[in-house]
Design a protein around this motif. Structure first.
Motif, PDB file in Angstrom:
ATOM      1  N   UNK A   1      30.714  14.543  13.845  1.00  0.00           N
ATOM      2  CA  UNK A   1      30.208  13.433  14.641  1.00  0.00           C
ATOM      3  C   UNK A   1      29.632  13.927  15.974  1.00  0.00           C
ATOM      4  N   UNK A   2      30.342  14.871  16.589  1.00  0.00           N
ATOM      5  CA  UNK A   2      29.866  15.449  17.844  1.00  0.00           C
ATOM      6  C   UNK A   2      28.580  16.229  17.609  1.00  0.00           C
ATOM      7  N   UNK A   3      28.573  16.975  16.505  1.00  0.00           N
ATOM      8  CA  UNK A   3      27.394  17.770  16.166  1.00  0.00           C
ATOM      9  C   UNK A   3      26.176  16.854  16.002  1.00  0.00           C
ATOM     10  N   UNK A   4      26.402  15.729  15.350  1.00  0.00           N
ATOM     11  CA  UNK A   4      25.306  14.789  15.123  1.00  0.00           C
ATOM     12  C   UNK A   4      24.767  14.253  16.453  1.00  0.00           C
ATOM     13  N   UNK A   5      25.665  13.910  17.389  1.00  0.00           N
ATOM     14  CA  UNK A   5      25.230  13.414  18.690  1.00  0.00           C
ATOM     15  C   UNK A   5      24.443  14.480  19.457  1.00  0.00           C
ATOM     16  N   UNK A   6      24.908  15.721  19.368  1.00  0.00           N
ATOM     17  CA  UNK A   6      24.201  16.805  20.038  1.00  0.00           C
ATOM     18  C   UNK A   6      22.803  16.981  19.450  1.00  0.00           C
ATOM     19  N   UNK A   7      22.706  16.865  18.118  1.00  0.00           N
ATOM     20  CA  UNK A   7      21.402  16.967  17.464  1.00  0.00           C
ATOM     21  C   UNK A   7      20.489  15.828  17.895  1.00  0.00           C
ATOM     22  N   UNK A   8      21.023  14.612  17.947  1.00  0.00           N
ATOM     23  CA  UNK A   8      20.202  13.450  18.296  1.00  0.00           C
ATOM     24  C   UNK A   8      19.677  13.561  19.725  1.00  0.00           C
ATOM     25  N   UNK A   9      20.472  14.114  20.612  1.00  0.00           N
ATOM     26  CA  UNK A   9      19.993  14.321  21.981  1.00  0.00           C
ATOM     27  C   UNK A   9      18.779  15.240  21.999  1.00  0.00           C
ATOM     28  N   UNK A  10      18.794  16.273  21.153  1.00  0.00           N
ATOM     29  CA  UNK A  10      17.675  17.207  21.076  1.00  0.00           C
ATOM     30  C   UNK A  10      16.465  16.538  20.417  1.00  0.00           C
ATOM     31  N   UNK A  11      16.719  15.791  19.318  1.00  0.00           N
ATOM     32  CA  UNK A  11      15.637  15.117  18.596  1.00  0.00           C
ATOM     33  C   UNK A  11      14.950  14.088  19.494  1.00  0.00           C
ATOM     34  N   UNK A  12      15.748  13.355  20.295  1.00  0.00           N
ATOM     35  CA  UNK A  12      15.200  12.293  21.159  1.00  0.00           C
ATOM     36  C   UNK A  12      14.655  12.832  22.472  1.00  0.00           C
ATOM     37  N   UNK A  13      14.762  14.145  22.693  1.00  0.00           N
ATOM     38  CA  UNK A  13      14.202  14.744  23.900  1.00  0.00           C
ATOM     39  C   UNK A  13      15.084  14.665  25.114  1.00  0.00           C
ATOM     40  N   UNK A  14      16.336  14.187  24.960  1.00  0.00           N
ATOM     41  CA  UNK A  14      17.238  14.121  26.105  1.00  0.00           C
ATOM     42  C   UNK A  14      17.661  15.522  26.538  1.00  0.00           C
ATOM     43  N   UNK A  15      17.694  16.450  25.576  1.00  0.00           N
ATOM     44  CA  UNK A  15      17.895  17.867  25.890  1.00  0.00           C
ATOM     45  C   UNK A  15      16.671  18.628  25.407  1.00  0.00           C
ATOM     46  N   UNK A  16      16.345  19.730  26.079  1.00  0.00           N
ATOM     47  CA  UNK A  16      15.126  20.475  25.769  1.00  0.00           C
ATOM     48  C   UNK A  16      15.388  21.710  24.916  1.00  0.00           C
ATOM     49  N   UNK A  17      16.633  22.204  24.954  1.00  0.00           N
ATOM     50  CA  UNK A  17      17.016  23.416  24.216  1.00  0.00           C
ATOM     51  C   UNK A  17      18.247  23.119  23.376  1.00  0.00           C
ATOM     52  N   UNK A  18      18.437  23.943  22.349  1.00  0.00           N
ATOM     53  CA  UNK A  18      19.665  23.841  21.560  1.00  0.00           C
ATOM     54  C   UNK A  18      20.225  25.245  21.378  1.00  0.00           C
ATOM     55  N   UNK A  19      21.518  25.393  21.597  1.00  0.00           N
ATOM     56  CA  UNK A  19      22.207  26.674  21.385  1.00  0.00           C
ATOM     57  C   UNK A  19      23.168  26.472  20.222  1.00  0.00           C
ATOM     58  N   UNK A  20      23.074  27.351  19.225  1.00  0.00           N
ATOM     59  CA  UNK A  20      23.831  27.106  17.987  1.00  0.00           C
ATOM     60  C   UNK A  20      24.302  28.408  17.365  1.00  0.00           C
ATOM     61  N   UNK A  21      25.329  28.275  16.543  1.00  0.00           N
ATOM     62  CA  UNK A  21      25.698  29.385  15.651  1.00  0.00           C
ATOM     63  C   UNK A  21      24.806  29.292  14.418  1.00  0.00           C
ATOM     64  N   UNK A  22      25.089  30.097  13.392  1.00  0.00           N
ATOM     65  CA  UNK A  22      24.256  30.059  12.186  1.00  0.00           C
ATOM     66  C   UNK A  22      24.445  28.763  11.397  1.00  0.00           C
ATOM     67  N   UNK A  23      25.296  27.839  11.894  1.00  0.00           N
ATOM     68  CA  UNK A  23      25.412  26.521  11.268  1.00  0.00           C
ATOM     69  C   UNK A  23      24.069  25.809  11.250  1.00  0.00           C
ATOM     70  N   UNK A  24      23.159  26.209  12.147  1.00  0.00           N
ATOM     71  CA  UNK A  24      21.846  25.578  12.213  1.00  0.00           C
ATOM     72  C   UNK A  24      20.997  25.903  10.992  1.00  0.00           C
ATOM     73  N   UNK A  25      21.363  26.956  10.275  1.00  0.00           N
ATOM     74  CA  UNK A  25      20.527  27.443   9.178  1.00  0.00           C
ATOM     75  C   UNK A  25      20.652  26.673   7.891  1.00  0.00           C
ATOM     76  N   UNK A  26      21.634  25.775   7.777  1.00  0.00           N
ATOM     77  CA  UNK A  26      21.866  25.109   6.495  1.00  0.00           C
ATOM     78  C   UNK A  26      21.580  23.617   6.591  1.00  0.00           C
ATOM     79  N   UNK A  27      20.383  23.225   6.191  1.00  0.00           N
ATOM     80  CA  UNK A  27      20.059  21.818   5.980  1.00  0.00           C
ATOM     81  C   UNK A  27      19.801  20.977   7.201  1.00  0.00           C
ATOM     82  N   UNK A  28      19.856  21.528   8.413  1.00  0.00           N
ATOM     83  CA  UNK A  28      19.653  20.715   9.611  1.00  0.00           C
ATOM     84  C   UNK A  28      18.183  20.750  10.009  1.00  0.00           C
ATOM     85  N   UNK A  29      17.495  19.621   9.857  1.00  0.00           N
ATOM     86  CA  UNK A  29      16.068  19.550  10.184  1.00  0.00           C
ATOM     87  C   UNK A  29      15.891  19.041  11.605  1.00  0.00           C
TER      88      UNK A  29
END
Length: 852
Positions: free
Chosen positions: A563-591
């Motif tokens: 749930x937290x991960x989803x909120x962090x993603x939505x902030x990036x998608x909506x432009x509220x954040x400009x950068x994203x820092x991630x582990x390799x979890x970003x590599x599987x299915x997250x568009x």
């Protein structure tokens, strides 16, 4: 040059020696004595050549390069920039004819042409005769040695049983004396204590009695370099007794039986008589082998039988007949034991075949249509497959991650297609839903759908989770099964579905990937960047440095609640954040709308070691760069090893050739025909040889959990299926607190008590994340026990914890801000020291004042 003169003297002495050796060879080849003048005439060219060869070899090898250069410069030769090999070649050419040694002149001075020359010839011939005689004697020695060895082997074949019968009789008397007259000792707290008399009935075989203590000390042979002692058992003295008497029996018998011809020929060949010591040395390997065999036989003798033999008078013929009968009985016993062992082995093989059998072979032909969507990351594979599922009357999406299942669940419901959600930790039921989104482990073979979509099929080769994909691919009941994966899984899927109707769609990236030539520096981070590192700590630390530089940042890492991960993603998608820092979890299915993927690290810890990223890992992560309609190109940047990492990115993937297998309900059902002990199942699983092209799941975590409850009431009161199901619950088994919670819940279940509530602590981010996992484990138990109503409450609690994690992230990131350890002043993001420049300058001034 003194060194050159020393080398010349050594070369002269070697040349003289070679001329002397040449004279000897020259004389050996002639029947009558040649004249000195004939020799000199024949060998004149040899004298010069032997000197040149000896001199050049010596002077080239024995002089240092500096000496060679000094010699050449003394002759006016310029050597600036000349290679070593040319210096050596030039030196050999210049030194070749320097002050040559005249071998002919030396020979004429030292060797007189008359009687001395003839005496030398006679000495050479005498030596030749001695050599011939020695060769002849050596040949005779080999012949007689061979004859005696063959004769000894024949004697052994004829007399071995008779010899052993006598040795057995002697050992029987010794054993009877020891058992009847000596005391038994036992070891207590490193001390021997006398316990009374021996009872022969306690020792079926002599090797059993050999383990008893004699009461004496024995020096350990493995500690020969220092004094180290241990309490002696009867093994050592019995071995010495057997070896001594066996040697005496064999040697005496052999010497008595040797023929006069053997003895005379040996004396003639060796010049000394054949005695016991020489015969033993000659046949040592054979005799040693016999003695070892006999001692092994003695160990297998029945103690009661040896005591009977000790009471009998010595009669060679009677003892030989008795031995023959006993050996036939022993052979029969060994044959029966062998047959019993073979029977047990056949039964075990039949049991293994019955339990595991063809469980993991490819399925037969079905009426299912398989559609493979294969290609690189971010090419629309999942979108295309989901479109087919959405159009169907019913469908199921199987995801590798709970977050992806949740994403599809939200997407379908948002688009007006009722969809259920089922993972190990939660169930969301939508009224009228005929579609479902689930993690792949939740797949159930008996459920039927029009369309099944299986994502990230390359995970089939993962040793611990891969079997879930194998089961979903081969056991789905549907009209269509859509399989999404990377190109390297194609060959393996065709092998699994060889008899099926298979259609393949290959996908290529429409947006190219472009690798930046310069190594990435954190200060150059820009809007739309996704910065990848490989630990939670590194994610938070990097986010802190970026925020200190004025950037707004989202974060993703593995232990973060979905749930937290989803909120962090939505902030990036909506432009509220400009950068994203991630582990390799970003590599599987997250568009995500990522402009550039940045590898801040090029290595990761895989649980056992730190290693460089694989080609597939680089491609999986880098493929997230670029978004159709948003960016013309997807950029990829590396913080180091740019060329090597770019090569991995473009490297062709090796085809996957193995898939993982794990225990199934059918396997457990068949196993229970033989046993209900889970420990036995784990032993059989370890011995089970999985079919070619497959790899067994290790079951390490399940076995470690099982060790905590083996033999307890938990094991006794649960069925094998239920017990394994609880062991197999998907929670973090490396967290001690969660292990304790699991054990408490297991005890509560068998005692009929309420499950203990999970411990919830929210003081900091780490406590909140662990609390989230603790509630997740509680939910796993609730859903397994069918307590959905109660689970709904704990799902709300977990959502509140996830909200807390999201809110706490900014505070946690602030704690990673770097400050001067001396004055507390905030340091720049990429400042390389732990104190600021001002504090460093003040410290240096104070140090200079102290020194002055």
């Amino acid at each position: 040059m003194q060194k050159l003169q020393d080398v010349r003297e050594e070369a002269i002495n070697e040349t003289k020696q070679k001329i002397d050796e040449d004279i000897m060879r020259y004389m050996q080849e002639r029947k009558s004595c040649p004249t000195f003048d004939d020799y000199v005439t024949d060998r004149r060219s040899f004298f010069h050549q032997v000197w040149i060869n000896t001199w050049l070899n010596r002077v080239t090898n024995d002089l240092m390069l500096s000496h060679k250069k000094a010699f050449l410069r003394s002759r006016g030769i310029e050597l600036n920039g000349m290679e070593k090999k040319w210096v050596n070649q030039l030196f050999r050419n210049e030194i070749r004819e320097i002050d040559p040694f005249d071998g002919e002149a030396w020979l004429k001075e030292t060797v007189k042409a008359g009687q001395e020359w003839r005496d030398r010839f006679d000495a050479v011939k005498d030596q030749q005769k001695e050599d011939h005689a020695r060769i002849k004697r050596s040949t005779l020695q080999k012949e007689i040695r061979r004859d005696i060895l063959q004769w000894v082997e024949d004697q052994v074949r004829k007399k071995e049983l008779a010899w052993y019968a006598e040795l057995r009789y002697l050992m029987a008397q010794k054993v009877a004396g020891d058992i009847g007259n000596k005391k038994k000792f036992i070891l207590e707290e490193d001390q021997l204590r006398e316990e009374g008399a021996f009872h022969s009935s306690h020792y079926p075989l002599l090797e059993d009695f050999m383990g008893e203590f004699t009461g004496s000390l024995n020096k350990k042979s493995e500690h020969w370099d220092r004094d180290a002692w241990e309490y002696e058992t009867y093994l050592a003295p019995y071995e010495r007794f057997s070896s001594y008497h066996a040697d005496q029996l064999i040697m005496n018998s052999m010497l008595e039986a040797l023929s006069e011809d053997h003895l005379e020929r040996y004396l003639e060949a060796f010049g000394q008589p054949l005695n016991m010591e020489r015969l033993s040395r000659m046949n040592h390997p054979l005799f040693l082998s016999i003695m070892n065999t006999w001692f092994n036989w003695l160990g297998e003798e029945k103690v009661e039988r040896l005591l009977e033999i000790a009471e009998e008078p010595w009669d060679p013929e009677v003892q030989l007949i008795s031995l023959t009968a006993d050996m036939e009985e022993r052979e029969e016993r060994e044959r029966e034991e062998r047959e019993e062992q073979e029977r047990k082995q056949r039964e075990e093989e039949a049991m293994m075949e019955s339990i595991f059998g063809r469980e993991y072979s490819a399925p037969g032909k079905s009426n299912i249509r398989y559609i493979l969507h294969l290609g690189e990351t971010n090419t629309g594979k999942t979108h295309t497959a989901l479109e087919s599922m959405k159009k169907a009357r019913s469908g199921m999406y199987l995801a590798p991650l709970r977050l992806l299942a949740l994403e599809v669940y939200d997407k379908l419901n948002r688009e007006g297609i009722p969809c259920n959600l089922k993972t190990g930790e939660e169930e969301k039921v939508t009224v009228g839903a005929l579609h479902s989104a689930s993690t792949v482990e939740m797949f159930h073979e008996k459920d039927h759908y029009d369309v099944v979509v299986i994502d990230e099929a390359q995970m089939i080769s993962d040793q611990d989770r891969g079997y879930a994909w194998y089961r979903a691919i081969t056991k789905s009941r549907a009209k269509e099964v859509h399989i999404i994966g990377s190109t390297n899984v194609e060959e393996l899927l065709f092998r699994l579905l060889s008899e099926e109707d298979v259609t393949v769609h290959h996908y290529k990236r429409e947006i190219p990937l472009q690798v930046e030539a310069k190594e990435f520096k954190l200060r150059s981070a820009k809007k739309g960047d996704a910065i990848v590192c490989f630990s939670r700590k590194k994610v938070l630390e990097t986010a802190s440095r970026l925020q200190s530089g004025g950037h707004k940042v989202s974060m993703i890492y593995g232990s973060m609640p979905p749930e937290t991960r989803k909120k962090q993603m939505m902030q990036f998608i909506e432009g509220k954040t400009k950068l994203i820092v991630s582990t390799d979890a970003i590599g599987m299915g997250l568009n995500l709308p990522i402009r550039r993927i940045i590898f801040l690290e090029t290595e990761k810890f895989d649980g056992t070691r730190r290693r460089r990223l694989s080609s597939q890992e680089v491609k999986q992560i880098a493929g997230r760069a670029g978004r159709k309609g948003l960016y013309e190109v997807g950029k990829v940047s590396f913080s180091r090893h740019v060329k090597a990492m770019e090569k991995l990115l473009h490297q062709e993937d090796r085809p996957l050739n193995r898939f993982a297998v794990a225990p199934t309900s059918s396997v457990f059902e068949r196993f229970q025909r033989y046993s209900n002990h889970l420990g036995t199942f784990f032993e059989l699983w370890d011995r089970f040889q999985s079919p070619e092209g497959t790899e067994k799941a290790s079951l390490i975590e399940e076995k470690e959990l099982y060790e905590r409850i083996e033999g307890s009431d938990i094991e006794a009161r649960l069925s094998l299926d239920d017990l394994y199901g609880f062991l197999h619950l998907p929670f973090s088994k490396k967290e001690d607190r969660l292990i304790t919670q699991w054990l408490q819940c297991m005890h509560a279940i068998i005692d009929g008590e309420e499950l203990p509530e999970p411990v919830i602590r929210t003081r900091n981010l780490e406590q909140q994340e662990l609390s989230y996992k603790s509630v997740g484990l509680h939910l796993l138990f609730l859903y397994r026990l069918g307590r959905q109503t109660e689970a709904a409450y704990w799902e709300r609690v977990r959502e509140e914890i996830a909200d807390g994690v999201h809110d706490s992230l900014s505070d946690e990131v602030q704690s990673y801000s770097r400050t001067c350890r001396s004055c507390g002043k905030k340091l720049p993001p990429e400042f390389g020291f732990s104190i600021c420049d001002r504090c460093h300058g003040n410290r240096s001034k104070r140090k200079r004042r102290r020194l002055s």
